[in-house]
Design a protein around this motif. Structure first.
Motif, PDB file in Angstrom:
ATOM      1  N   GLU A   7       0.840  -1.204   0.000  1.00 18.02           N
ATOM      2  CA  GLU A   7       0.000   0.000   0.000  1.00 18.02           C
ATOM      3  C   GLU A   7       0.876   1.256   0.000  1.00 18.02           C
ATOM      4  O   GLU A   7       0.589   2.223  -0.693  1.00 18.02           O
ATOM      5  N   LEU A   8       1.942   1.220   0.782  1.00 19.03           N
ATOM      6  CA  LEU A   8       2.876   2.345   0.836  1.00 19.03           C
ATOM      7  C   LEU A   8       3.495   2.599  -0.538  1.00 19.03           C
ATOM      8  O   LEU A   8       3.590   3.743  -0.979  1.00 19.03           O
ATOM      9  N   LEU A   9       3.890   1.528  -1.227  1.00 23.04           N
ATOM     10  CA  LEU A   9       4.463   1.677  -2.571  1.00 23.04           C
ATOM     11  C   LEU A   9       3.457   2.328  -3.516  1.00 23.04           C
ATOM     12  O   LEU A   9       3.812   3.177  -4.323  1.00 23.04           O
ATOM     13  N   LYS A  10       2.203   1.916  -3.410  1.00 23.37           N
ATOM     14  CA  LYS A  10       1.168   2.485  -4.270  1.00 23.37           C
ATOM     15  C   LYS A  10       1.060   3.989  -4.032  1.00 23.37           C
ATOM     16  O   LYS A  10       1.018   4.778  -4.984  1.00 23.37           O
ATOM     17  N   VAL A  11       1.062   4.400  -2.790  1.00 26.82           N
ATOM     18  CA  VAL A  11       1.012   5.828  -2.461  1.00 26.82           C
ATOM     19  C   VAL A  11       2.288   6.524  -2.927  1.00 26.82           C
ATOM     20  O   VAL A  11       2.239   7.617  -3.496  1.00 26.82           O
ATOM     21  N   MET A  12       3.421   5.854  -2.739  1.00 27.60           N
ATOM     22  CA  MET A  12       4.704   6.448  -3.114  1.00 27.60           C
ATOM     23  C   MET A  12       4.840   6.589  -4.633  1.00 27.60           C
ATOM     24  O   MET A  12       5.639   7.390  -5.102  1.00 27.60           O
ATOM     25  N   ARG A  13       4.074   5.818  -5.393  1.00 29.60           N
ATOM     26  CA  ARG A  13       4.139   5.904  -6.859  1.00 29.60           C
ATOM     27  C   ARG A  13       3.210   6.971  -7.416  1.00 29.60           C
ATOM     28  O   ARG A  13       3.151   7.168  -8.630  1.00 29.60           O
ATOM     29  N   THR A  14       2.510   7.683  -6.560  1.00 30.49           N
ATOM     30  CA  THR A  14       1.586   8.717  -7.013  1.00 30.49           C
ATOM     31  C   THR A  14       2.279   9.729  -7.911  1.00 30.49           C
ATOM     32  O   THR A  14       1.734  10.126  -8.941  1.00 30.49           O
ATOM     33  N   ILE A  15       3.478  10.145  -7.556  1.00 28.91           N
ATOM     34  CA  ILE A  15       4.190  11.142  -8.368  1.00 28.91           C
ATOM     35  C   ILE A  15       4.412  10.618  -9.783  1.00 28.91           C
ATOM     36  O   ILE A  15       4.282  11.357 -10.756  1.00 28.91           O
ATOM     37  N   ASP A  16       4.721   9.337  -9.904  1.00 29.56           N
ATOM     38  CA  ASP A  16       4.936   8.759 -11.228  1.00 29.56           C
ATOM     39  C   ASP A  16       3.609   8.589 -11.970  1.00 29.56           C
ATOM     40  O   ASP A  16       3.546   8.814 -13.172  1.00 29.56           O
ATOM     41  N   ASP A  17       2.576   8.218 -11.244  1.00 32.36           N
ATOM     42  CA  ASP A  17       1.265   8.041 -11.875  1.00 32.36           C
ATOM     43  C   ASP A  17       0.707   9.356 -12.401  1.00 32.36           C
ATOM     44  O   ASP A  17      -0.040   9.380 -13.365  1.00 32.36           O
TER      45      ASP A  17
END
Length: 133
Positions: A7-17
């Motif tokens: 879940e943390l990775l998903k949030v951390m990938r927001t900038i890339d998304d």
């Protein structure tokens, strides 16, 4: 623990998304170039991407190291107790988790490459990243 990290990775990938949207709203087209400091905007985005990518890399590699240690211990236990099916089941579960985490490194590479491609397309005339050492 890994599910929380996932879940943390998903949030951390927001900038890339959201990089395309971010670039479209912060880096002006040529006709609006005088109204905003595109160089500074691209620099800040570059620094944010670098930090995000490094953080995610640390999280994934930390999880891999922890799970690798668990797998190693379970293998050692399994060698002493070949008849313990519960131990075998636990070992296989951890091995599957480890393989999945290792595949996250590949996902990370794809995500990062995509983001840098988009970043370079829009920011190359406004900002030159420092040379890697």
């Amino acid at each position: 623990v890994w599910q929380r990290k996932e879940e943390l990775l998903k949030v951390m990938r927001t900038i890339d998304d959201r990089i395309v949207h971010e670039l479209n709203t912060t880096v002006p087209t040529a006709s609006f170039a005088g109204k905003i400091d595109a160089g500074q905007t691209c620099k800040q985005l570059y620094e944010s991407l670098m930090a995000a990518h490094a953080s995610r890399d640390r999280v994934i590699k930390s999880c891999i190291a922890q799970t690798s240690a668990v797998v190693k211990n379970l293998r050692e236990e399994r060698e002493k107790n070949l008849d313990d099916l519960t131990l075998l089941k636990q070992l296989r579960k951890e091995q599957t988790k480890l393989k999945w985490m290792q595949s996250e490194l590949n996902v990370e590479e794809v995500v990062n490459d995509r983001s840098w491609k988009v970043f370079n397309e829009r920011c190359r005339i406004h900002f030159k990243p420092p040379k890697s050492e």
